[in-house]
Design a protein around this motif. Sequence first.
Motif, PDB file in Angstrom:
ATOM      1  N   LYS A 106       5.220  -5.223  -7.952  1.00  0.00           N
ATOM      2  CA  LYS A 106       5.696  -6.613  -7.911  1.00  0.00           C
ATOM      3  C   LYS A 106       7.210  -6.665  -8.151  1.00  0.00           C
ATOM      4  O   LYS A 106       7.945  -7.318  -7.418  1.00  0.00           O
ATOM      5  N   LYS A 107       7.646  -5.927  -9.171  1.00  0.00           N
ATOM      6  CA  LYS A 107       9.070  -5.900  -9.525  1.00  0.00           C
ATOM      7  C   LYS A 107       9.906  -5.357  -8.358  1.00  0.00           C
ATOM      8  O   LYS A 107      10.908  -5.953  -7.958  1.00  0.00           O
ATOM      9  N   GLN A 108       9.471  -4.228  -7.787  1.00  0.00           N
ATOM     10  CA  GLN A 108      10.233  -3.595  -6.710  1.00  0.00           C
ATOM     11  C   GLN A 108      10.270  -4.457  -5.450  1.00  0.00           C
ATOM     12  O   GLN A 108      11.305  -4.577  -4.806  1.00  0.00           O
ATOM     13  N   VAL A 109       9.127  -5.051  -5.106  1.00  0.00           N
ATOM     14  CA  VAL A 109       9.067  -5.900  -3.905  1.00  0.00           C
ATOM     15  C   VAL A 109      10.057  -7.050  -4.029  1.00  0.00           C
ATOM     16  O   VAL A 109      10.795  -7.360  -3.092  1.00  0.00           O
TER      17      VAL A 109
ATOM     18  N   ALA B 120      11.248  -6.315  -0.295  1.00  0.00           N
ATOM     19  CA  ALA B 120      10.512  -5.394   0.581  1.00  0.00           C
ATOM     20  C   ALA B 120       9.813  -6.098   1.747  1.00  0.00           C
ATOM     21  O   ALA B 120       9.508  -5.482   2.756  1.00  0.00           O
ATOM     22  N   PHE B 121       9.563  -7.398   1.609  1.00  0.00           N
ATOM     23  CA  PHE B 121       8.906  -8.135   2.695  1.00  0.00           C
ATOM     24  C   PHE B 121       9.921  -8.723   3.677  1.00  0.00           C
ATOM     25  O   PHE B 121       9.548  -9.344   4.667  1.00  0.00           O
ATOM     26  N   GLU B 122      11.220  -8.557   3.324  1.00  0.00           N
ATOM     27  CA  GLU B 122      12.309  -9.050   4.180  1.00  0.00           C
ATOM     28  C   GLU B 122      12.246 -10.565   4.395  1.00  0.00           C
ATOM     29  O   GLU B 122      12.424 -11.072   5.501  1.00  0.00           O
ATOM     30  N   TYR B 123      11.980 -11.300   3.320  1.00  0.00           N
ATOM     31  CA  TYR B 123      11.918 -12.767   3.390  1.00  0.00           C
ATOM     32  C   TYR B 123      13.306 -13.353   3.195  1.00  0.00           C
ATOM     33  O   TYR B 123      14.151 -12.769   2.533  1.00  0.00           O
ATOM     34  N   LYS B 124      13.483 -14.544   3.733  1.00  0.00           N
ATOM     35  CA  LYS B 124      14.756 -15.242   3.576  1.00  0.00           C
ATOM     36  C   LYS B 124      14.891 -15.794   2.151  1.00  0.00           C
ATOM     37  O   LYS B 124      15.964 -15.798   1.568  1.00  0.00           O
TER      38      LYS B 124
ATOM     39  N   LEU C  77       0.827  -1.214   0.000  1.00  0.00           N
ATOM     40  CA  LEU C  77       0.000   0.000   0.000  1.00  0.00           C
ATOM     41  C   LEU C  77       0.858   1.260   0.000  1.00  0.00           C
ATOM     42  O   LEU C  77       0.502   2.258  -0.628  1.00  0.00           O
ATOM     43  N   LYS C  78       2.004   1.209   0.675  1.00  0.00           N
ATOM     44  CA  LYS C  78       2.917   2.372   0.667  1.00  0.00           C
ATOM     45  C   LYS C  78       3.418   2.636  -0.756  1.00  0.00           C
ATOM     46  O   LYS C  78       3.511   3.780  -1.190  1.00  0.00           O
ATOM     47  N   LEU C  79       3.749   1.552  -1.479  1.00  0.00           N
ATOM     48  CA  LEU C  79       4.225   1.697  -2.862  1.00  0.00           C
ATOM     49  C   LEU C  79       3.099   2.197  -3.768  1.00  0.00           C
ATOM     50  O   LEU C  79       3.313   2.999  -4.670  1.00  0.00           O
ATOM     51  N   LYS C  80       1.891   1.698  -3.522  1.00  0.00           N
ATOM     52  CA  LYS C  80       0.716   2.141  -4.287  1.00  0.00           C
ATOM     53  C   LYS C  80       0.513   3.648  -4.108  1.00  0.00           C
ATOM     54  O   LYS C  80       0.202   4.364  -5.054  1.00  0.00           O
ATOM     55  N   LYS C  81       0.691   4.090  -2.878  1.00  0.00           N
ATOM     56  CA  LYS C  81       0.512   5.509  -2.552  1.00  0.00           C
ATOM     57  C   LYS C  81       1.528   6.380  -3.299  1.00  0.00           C
ATOM     58  O   LYS C  81       1.274   7.542  -3.589  1.00  0.00           O
TER      59      LYS C  81
END
Length: 198
Positions: free
Chosen positions: A38-41, A46-50, A25-29
Motif C-alpha cells: 500500500k505504501k509503495q503503490v 504504481a497505478f499511474e493515476y493522475k 501481485l508483482k509486489l507481492k511476489k
Amino acid sequence: MTKELEYSATLTGASFLLYELKQVLKLKKQGLSDVEIKKQVIEENAFEYKFTSSLKRSVPSVIRRAIVLDDQLQEWVLSGPLDVGKIINLYAIMKTDRLFFEFMDEVIREKLEEGNYLLEKKDLNVFFVTKAEQDEKMAKWTEQTINKLKQVYMKLLFEAGLLRDKKTGELSRVLLEEDIKRHLTYIGDSAYLRAIGE
C-alpha cells in the motif's frame, strides 16, 4: 467465504482494476507485506493515476482481491493470457464483494442457464430493490449510490467479457480454460464458476 461479508458499496470507487491487480501481485511476489505494498503503490504512484485520492481509494480493494488469490491464480493473472486474467479478476471481485457475487449468482447465472442473453435495466432495478428490502444498511443507501453501482456492475461485466454491448445489454458466455475450472473446483469455489455461467 463471501457469505460472511456485509453488503458494501466500495465498488463505486473500485471498478475492474486488472492492471492495478497485476501491479500489486508483482509486489507481492517480491515478498512485500500488504502494508508495504500500500505504501509503495501510493508513494511511487504504481497505478499511474493522475490523483492521489483515486489511488488511495482503489488500493485497499486491489489488495483485498490479491489476498483471495492463491499462488496458482496469482501466477495465471501475471503470466497467462489477458482473458484469463480478466476472469480471475472477476472471480476476485466476487470473492471480496458479497453484493456483486449475489448479482452474478442470482441474475447473470440464471439468465445464462435459461439461455436468455439479454440483461435489461429492470433486471438491475429488481435486484437492487429486492436486496434493499432484505438489508437495513443497504436500504439507507442513496439513489445516487445505487445508480453508480448499477453503472459499475455493467462496466465490470463488459470488461470481463460477459457483456457484449452495454447499450443493448447483450450478454455472452466466457470460455474458461479447463485448468481454471479444475483449480476453482478443487479449492471449493465452484459456486463462482456457476455464477459466470459455467
